[in-house]
Design a protein around this motif. Structure first.
Motif, mmCIF file in Angstrom:
data_model
loop_
_atom_site.group_PDB
_atom_site.id
_atom_site.type_symbol
_atom_site.label_atom_id
_atom_site.label_comp_id
_atom_site.label_asym_id
_atom_site.label_seq_id
_atom_site.Cartn_x
_atom_site.Cartn_y
_atom_site.Cartn_z
ATOM 1 N N ARG A 149 -2.432 0.273 0.012
ATOM 2 C CA ARG A 149 -3.818 0.650 -0.265
ATOM 3 C C ARG A 149 -4.699 -0.589 -0.253
ATOM 4 O O ARG A 149 -4.332 -1.628 -0.786
ATOM 5 N N GLY A 150 -5.863 -0.487 0.345
ATOM 6 C CA GLY A 150 -6.791 -1.605 0.405
ATOM 7 C C GLY A 150 -7.612 -1.735 -0.866
ATOM 8 O O GLY A 150 -7.751 -0.795 -1.648
ATOM 9 N N LEU A 151 -8.165 -2.907 -1.070
ATOM 10 C CA LEU A 151 -9.027 -3.179 -2.216
ATOM 11 C C LEU A 151 -10.247 -3.924 -1.707
ATOM 12 O O LEU A 151 -10.145 -5.066 -1.246
ATOM 13 N N THR A 152 -11.410 -3.275 -1.739
ATOM 14 C CA THR A 152 -12.645 -3.889 -1.274
ATOM 15 C C THR A 152 -13.704 -3.785 -2.362
ATOM 16 O O THR A 152 -13.674 -2.873 -3.200
ATOM 17 N N SER A 153 -14.642 -4.718 -2.360
ATOM 18 C CA SER A 153 -15.734 -4.706 -3.337
ATOM 19 C C SER A 153 -16.895 -5.512 -2.794
ATOM 20 O O SER A 153 -16.703 -6.500 -2.070
ATOM 21 N N GLN A 154 -18.106 -5.100 -3.127
ATOM 22 C CA GLN A 154 -19.311 -5.837 -2.756
ATOM 23 C C GLN A 154 -19.580 -6.999 -3.704
ATOM 24 O O GLN A 154 -20.438 -7.834 -3.437
ATOM 25 N N THR A 155 -18.848 -7.040 -4.805
ATOM 26 C CA THR A 155 -19.044 -8.105 -5.796
ATOM 27 C C THR A 155 -17.709 -8.781 -6.083
ATOM 28 O O THR A 155 -16.636 -8.239 -5.804
ATOM 29 N N TYR A 156 -17.782 -9.982 -6.685
ATOM 30 C CA TYR A 156 -16.566 -10.724 -7.012
ATOM 31 C C TYR A 156 -15.822 -10.077 -8.171
ATOM 32 O O TYR A 156 -14.596 -9.999 -8.178
ATOM 33 N N LEU A 168 -14.215 -7.197 -10.398
ATOM 34 C CA LEU A 168 -13.579 -5.931 -10.042
ATOM 35 C C LEU A 168 -13.481 -4.989 -11.234
ATOM 36 O O LEU A 168 -12.615 -4.124 -11.291
#
Length: 332
Positions: free
Chosen positions: A10-17, A19
């Motif tokens: 599963r991927g882990l993405t975020s627009q901010t540092y 989480l």
């Protein structure tokens, strides 16, 4: 399982540092699952089932209600006089035998197993499971498969010829790059290979751990925990997440979230109030990363649980468990 196929990682993405929002969503998922929860029926992207055998998943990376991909949980059922398909994968797996008896063929070697055994599918194993007897066999399977996936160890499938074989030389012994002495380690840990010990957590028999250098597994640690009727486990804090499976009895677990206060250094801030999770025989209980947990046998009978966790945490510097309170039957 994903909408378009099996999810291996599963991927882990975020627009901010930070989480924090991702963690909050993950911690909001129900942590107790029973036989009504089948998150993957093994019809897509799996290779093990035969016409008779059956596999179903309870915790995995493709779950819509995502708990974890650190440790994955599924079940295998072999009806009387049956087997599954042989296949191979680079990742290890550990099979706890819930019912019945049978045997494995791993790399053309036979290994017998019975109820309450823990059976290891070793790294880079071609394996198949057999039940030649008149009663069904059921196994609880735990694995850290995503650890291999993250590291690019993805060569798996059923036996068959090499594609574009003309590009490659003759066969070489794959075991040349395995840990020295690994072939001498046990592939099956039976109750006779273990002892019950009183620990701060409670009465425990360890089947797999870094200290058990006789066991041929490197990624999954496992033990049984026995809690007397009306008793409780130790109240403990650890970084690794883990899964309990209730073998007998029932009761509840209390879990306290631990928040990180990032100041001049890391400080732990433990929630004042725990979340309560009622559990009974056949349930899996998930304990997330960085939590405090305590389990209570509260239905008037003893409770016996199987625990599994990913050993990689211990190689990342998190190999200590802190106890705030010992088990009710612990010796001083």
């Amino acid at each position: 399982m994903g909408k378009s196929g099996r999810v291996f990682v599963r991927g882990l993405t975020s627009q901010t540092y930070g989480l924090g929002e991702f963690r909050r969503r993950q911690l909001a998922v129900d942590r107790v699952r029973d036989d009504s929860v089948v998150v993957d029926d093994a019809k897509v992207g799996h290779s093990g089932d035969s016409a008779k055998s059956r596999t179903w998943w309870r915790i995995g990376p493709g779950d819509e209600d995502f708990l974890t991909q650190t440790i994955q949980v599924h079940f295998v059922e072999l009806p009387p006089e049956s087997s599954n398909h042989g296949h191979g994968h680079q990742n290890e797996a550990a099979f706890y035998i819930l019912e019945g008896k049978g045997y494995e063929i791993h790399d053309d070697q036979r290994y017998e197993w019975n109820k309450d055994d823990l059976v290891f599918v070793h790294t880079d194993s071609v394996h198949r499971h057999f039940n030649p007897y008149q009663e069904r066999a059921v196994a609880l399977v735990v694995k850290a498969k995503c650890t291999w996936m993250f590291m690019g160890l993805i060569q798996q499938g059923r036996s068959g010829p090499v594609e574009e074989e003309e590009r490659f030389g003759p066969r070489e012994d794959w075991s040349r790059i395995w840990t020295p002495g690994v072939l001498d380690r046990k592939k099956v840990i039976s109750p006779a290979d273990t002892t019950w010990q009183d620990t701060p957590l409670g009465r425990v028999r360890v089947m797999s751990s870094p200290e058990r250098t006789d066991a041929r597994i490197f990624s999954v640690d496992a033990f049984e925990l026995d809690i007397p009727a009306g008793g409780h486990s130790g109240k403990y804090w650890k970084m690794a997440d883990e899964v309990y499976y209730v073998l007998e009895g029932g009761g509840y677990a209390l879990q306290w979230e631990v928040e990180a206060e990032i100041a001049e250094k890391y400080y732990a801030r433990i929630a004042l109030e725990p979340k309560r999770y009622d559990i009974r025989q056949g349930d899996t209980l998930y304990v997330p990363q960085n939590h405090v947990c305590q389990i209570f046998a509260a239905d008037g009978t003893p409770m016996r649980l199987f625990n599994a966790q990913n050993r990689v945490f211990k190689h990342l510097g998190y190999d200590t468990v802190h106890y705030f309170e010992p088990a009710s039957n612990a010796t001083s």
